[in-house]
Design a protein around this motif. Structure first.
Motif, PDB file in Angstrom:
ATOM      1  N   PRO A 213       0.679  -1.269  -0.062  1.00  0.00           N
ATOM      2  CA  PRO A 213      -0.016   0.065   0.040  1.00  0.00           C
ATOM      3  C   PRO A 213       1.024   1.379  -0.099  1.00  0.00           C
ATOM      4  CG  PRO A 213      -0.100  -0.965   2.199  1.00  0.00           C
ATOM      5  CD  PRO A 213       0.739  -2.073   1.438  1.00  0.00           C
ATOM      6  N   TYR A 214       0.445   2.192  -0.735  1.00  0.00           N
ATOM      7  CA  TYR A 214       1.223   3.552  -0.834  1.00  0.00           C
ATOM      8  C   TYR A 214      -0.105   4.437  -0.710  1.00  0.00           C
ATOM      9  CZ  TYR A 214       0.176   4.403  -5.886  1.00  0.00           C
ATOM     10  OH  TYR A 214      -0.646   4.571  -6.989  1.00  0.00           O
ATOM     11  N   GLY A 215       0.520   5.934  -0.650  1.00  0.00           N
ATOM     12  CA  GLY A 215      -0.432   7.105  -0.827  1.00  0.00           C
ATOM     13  C   GLY A 215       0.718   8.179  -0.936  1.00  0.00           C
ATOM     14  N   ILE A 287      -1.717  10.327   6.791  1.00  0.00           N
ATOM     15  CA  ILE A 287      -1.412  10.209   8.279  1.00  0.00           C
ATOM     16  C   ILE A 287      -1.475   8.536   8.261  1.00  0.00           C
ATOM     17  CG2 ILE A 287      -2.182  10.268  10.724  1.00  0.00           C
ATOM     18  CD1 ILE A 287      -3.794  12.770   9.628  1.00  0.00           C
ATOM     19  N   PRO A 288      -0.447   7.785   8.059  1.00  0.00           N
ATOM     20  CA  PRO A 288      -0.635   6.319   8.062  1.00  0.00           C
ATOM     21  C   PRO A 288      -0.812   5.760   9.521  1.00  0.00           C
ATOM     22  CG  PRO A 288       1.842   6.910   8.054  1.00  0.00           C
ATOM     23  CD  PRO A 288       1.087   8.314   7.949  1.00  0.00           C
ATOM     24  N   ASP A 289      -1.115   4.453   9.737  1.00  0.00           N
ATOM     25  CA  ASP A 289      -1.136   3.833  10.993  1.00  0.00           C
ATOM     26  C   ASP A 289      -0.053   4.224  11.764  1.00  0.00           C
ATOM     27  OD1 ASP A 289      -2.811   1.720  12.609  1.00  0.00           O
ATOM     28  OD2 ASP A 289      -0.720   1.392  12.810  1.00  0.00           O
ATOM     29  N   GLN A 290      -0.155   4.615  13.122  1.00  0.00           N
ATOM     30  CA  GLN A 290       0.447   5.253  13.770  1.00  0.00           C
ATOM     31  C   GLN A 290       1.939   4.256  14.556  1.00  0.00           C
ATOM     32  OE1 GLN A 290       1.006   8.788  14.409  1.00  0.00           O
ATOM     33  NE2 GLN A 290       0.405   8.253  12.435  1.00  0.00           N
ATOM     34  N   VAL A 315       4.040   8.269   0.983  1.00  0.00           N
ATOM     35  CA  VAL A 315       4.230   7.051   2.277  1.00  0.00           C
ATOM     36  C   VAL A 315       4.080   5.706   1.540  1.00  0.00           C
ATOM     37  CG1 VAL A 315       3.090   6.332   4.068  1.00  0.00           C
ATOM     38  CG2 VAL A 315       3.445   8.766   3.910  1.00  0.00           C
ATOM     39  N   THR A 316       5.131   4.955   1.910  1.00  0.00           N
ATOM     40  CA  THR A 316       5.020   3.431   1.222  1.00  0.00           C
ATOM     41  C   THR A 316       5.354   2.617   2.690  1.00  0.00           C
ATOM     42  OG1 THR A 316       6.477   4.112  -0.631  1.00  0.00           O
ATOM     43  CG2 THR A 316       6.006   1.880  -0.499  1.00  0.00           C
ATOM     44  N   LEU A 317       4.006   1.666   2.750  1.00  0.00           N
ATOM     45  CA  LEU A 317       3.790   0.920   3.823  1.00  0.00           C
ATOM     46  C   LEU A 317       4.434  -0.485   3.634  1.00  0.00           C
ATOM     47  CD1 LEU A 317       1.561   3.120   4.072  1.00  0.00           C
ATOM     48  CD2 LEU A 317       0.950   1.454   6.049  1.00  0.00           C
ATOM     49  N   THR A 331      -5.412   1.323   6.371  1.00  0.00           N
ATOM     50  CA  THR A 331      -6.366   2.439   6.534  1.00  0.00           C
ATOM     51  C   THR A 331      -5.345   3.848   6.830  1.00  0.00           C
ATOM     52  OG1 THR A 331      -7.808   1.149   7.748  1.00  0.00           O
ATOM     53  CG2 THR A 331      -7.891   3.314   8.110  1.00  0.00           C
ATOM     54  N   THR A 332      -5.783   4.660   5.809  1.00  0.00           N
ATOM     55  CA  THR A 332      -4.868   5.919   6.116  1.00  0.00           C
ATOM     56  C   THR A 332      -5.814   6.920   6.036  1.00  0.00           C
ATOM     57  OG1 THR A 332      -3.069   4.837   4.595  1.00  0.00           O
ATOM     58  CG2 THR A 332      -3.258   7.362   4.813  1.00  0.00           C
TER      59      THR A 332
END
Length: 625
Positions: A213-215, A287-290, A315-317, A331-332
């Motif tokens: 996942p990315y955003g 804001i990604p998962d903290q 942001v790349t998870l 979830t972002t």
């Protein structure tokens, strides 16, 4: 006494340099930015009737690579026209989601307008990628390394279960790749500016895939910025233990090249925090998962064809595996809106977003700036006028520091009382500076005088001055806040000018001549404050102190009106306080003598000009016939 004068002079010159930098560098940049924005608006209006351009699909390249800009529409309205969309409608936000690519690319704020006129257009934050000023957010999935998986592309058209996204009704977007994977996204929005995007991927029997996942938030073209050194505008984020990272648009372009068309910085293995872009009053942040590690990238890319640069925070998870019965989920949150202090603080506290309050540029002196805002905002809620709140805060600050200021002014009064003794010592030891200083120290000790105590009011006033300046400049709560009369916006300079008789002459002076009523009031109060003390014996210092009120009047003319009102009111309180203390100490107040001296000097040249030279007696007239 000479050291005291030099200290005051150093303080004044340092303050003048700091303020002058804003006036001569920041203000011209802001003026040029306003001119550019006006020109862009004019061009857009002229092209409004142009043809509707086609939408060029974007390819799903890795997020770190540059992507060509789509065909640019003449106006934002035309960029929105013709695409299938889900409407966003809440009490504070209006806009839409583009079903092509599932992009959040249309956000306007109902509570904020471009000018103080409530009928002026609403503030627009996000615009489509093919608008003149593209600014949008995209979330998605990338195939795992070496994997061949059909994932949603920017050109993919999603299906929505509803035509409107509201605060009470989320929207579910769906896309089936036809090869056993179904992608879903549930989009919800709260009462303010926070969207939540819950992505999931489900697999049919026998299908397994690795997905990342990315955003990102992307801005196409360099935006118009204020250009002030005390305000950060550009890319920023809190990246876990790596802390706050900030990059201005120009600074990122000058960074070391990652490739021929892309420059930027990478921040791997961050956990907690957020990344985004900020303007003076508006911002967008992912804001990604903290608790989930991620890699953040700040990049700027220019297409080979020579299009506009694209600035991006990515942001790349961590990769996820999806298979039958085990969906992948991510979830972002996405913040898009006004940088309201209480709203930002509430998100940090209720959602657990790490240091989200730093989305507002409180500066190095945040420990003064933040309490100053809280005090101002609290009083404003009681009195209903930020200008009145500024006056009350000034009185409160004066009251807090009254004991120290009282001691300082008392010390200054004692210094004036022993001036004859100090002068006698200088005359007694004219050639022995060491002995002269020793005797002066003994005099200070006997009379219980602290020679540097008189500088404390100035030293204390400077950080408070800058704290209030920062609050007025960076907080949106001050934007378009009226005072009384002609002051409609405390965050903007006084709109009047002495050079057109404050509007009586139908002429708009250039910026350098915009010296309004409040800056003049400030100059008068500063002049009176300077005349409270004996004039310096040194001619250079005397000239400097004489012209300082004029200099500051010109400099502060371009500063926020609220700051000038504070400075004027503070000067008036300082003069009153010093006058009372000097009277109580039995020390002569030099104000009236100094003012009479000023007027006598002005009257003397006029009297000399009016006087006619005496005629010489005629020698022949005295002779007898």
């Amino acid at each position: 006494m000479q050291d005291n004068k030099n200290f005051f002079l150093a303080i004044a010159l340092s303050l003048a340099v700091l303020i002058g930098w804003n006036v001569f560098f920041g203000v011209p940049t802001m003026d040029k930015a306003r001119q550019d924005a006006a020109q862009n608006a004019k061009v857009a209006a002229e092209n409004k009737a142009g043809p509707i351009p086609g939408v060029s699909p974007q390819t799903n390249t890795p997020p770190s690579e540059s992507q060509a800009n789509p065909s640019i529409a003449p106006t934002r309205e035309l960029a929105l026209f013709g695409s299938r969309r889900v409407t966003i409608d809440t009490p504070r936000v209006q806009g839409s989601i583009n079903l092509r690519g599932a992009e959040i690319d249309d956000i306007a704020l109902k509570d904020y307008h471009e000018t103080v006129d409530k009928k002026s257009p609403n503030i627009v934050v996000f615009s489509p990628a093919n608008a003149p000023e593209g600014y949008f957010a995209r979330l998605g999935w990338l195939p795992g390394a070496g994997a061949s998986v059909d994932v949603p592309l920017p050109s993919t058209v999603w299906t929505a279960d509803s035509q409107t996204l509201t605060e009470a009704k989320p929207v579910t977007l769906t896309w089936d790749n036809g090869k056993g994977l179904t992608f879903k996204r549930v989009v919800s929005i709260d009462a303010n500016y926070m969207l939540t995007l819950a992505d999931s991927v489900e697999a049919k029997d026998g299908v397994t895939a690795s997905l990342t996942p990315y955003g990102f938030v992307r801005r196409i073209g360099k935006p118009v910025t204020q250009g002030y050194y005390i305000l950060h505008e550009g890319l920023l984020g809190i990246l876990g233990d790596q802390g706050l990272k900030e990059e201005k648009y120009d600074g990122l372009e000058k960074d070391s090249a990652l490739s021929a068309t892309e420059k930027g910085k990478s921040f791997p293995q961050a956990t907690g925090g957020w990344v985004g872009m900020t303007d003076k009053y508006w911002a967008a942040a992912l804001i990604p998962d903290q608790k989930t590690p991620y890699t953040a990238n700040f990049t700027v890319s220019t297409p080979p064809a020579g299009g506009k640069p694209a600035y991006q925070t990515l942001v790349t998870l961590q990769p996820l595996t999806v298979q039958a019965g085990t969906p992948a989920a991510s979830t972002t949150r996405l913040f898009v809106g006004a940088k309201e202090v209480n709203t930002i603080d509430a998100y940090q506290n209720t959602l657990g977003i790490e240091r989200f309050k730093l989305l507002i540029d409180w500066g190095w002196f945040w420990f003064i700036t933040q309490p100053m805002f809280k005090l101002l905002d609290g009083i404003y809620k009681l009195v209903g006028n930020f200008g009145i709140a500024i006056l009350i805060v000034t009185v409160i600050v004066k009251a807090i520091f009254f004991p120290l200021a009282n001691k300082s002014y008392s010390s200054m009064a004692k210094m004036k009382a022993v001036q004859p003794q100090m002068q006698a010592l200088r005359e007694q030891y004219p050639d022995d500076k060491v002995k002269q200083q020793q005797e002066l120290m003994e005099l200070y000790k006997r009379e219980k005088i602290n020679p540097v105590a008189g500088c404390l009011p100035v030293v204390i006033q400077i950080p408070v001055f800058f704290a209030l300046y920062k609050v007025l400049f960076v907080t949106i709560e001050m934007r378009h806040a009226p005072f009384f009369g002609w002051i409609k916006d405390l965050a903007a300079p006084d709109p009047t000018s002495v050079f057109n008789l404050f509007g009586l002459i139908p002429w708009e002076p250039p910026h350098v001549l915009m010296i309004g009523i409040w800056p003049l009031i400030m100059g008068v109060t500063m002049f009176v404050q300077m005349k409270m003390n004996p004039e310096p014996a040194d001619p250079v210092q005397k000239t400097m102190f004489t012209w300082m009120p004029v200099f500051f009047t010109y400099l502060l003319a371009s500063f926020p009106a609220g700051l000038v009102i504070y400075w004027s009111w503070n000067n008036l309180l300082s003069v009153s306080q010093q006058y009372l203390i000097m009277k109580r100490q039995g020390v002569k107040v030099e104000l009236w003598d100094n003012l009479r001296g000023v007027f006598r000097k002005r009257a003397a040249p006029a009297a000399a000009a009016d006087a006619k030279p005496a005629s010489k007696p005629d020698a022949k007239a005295g002779k007898p016939a």
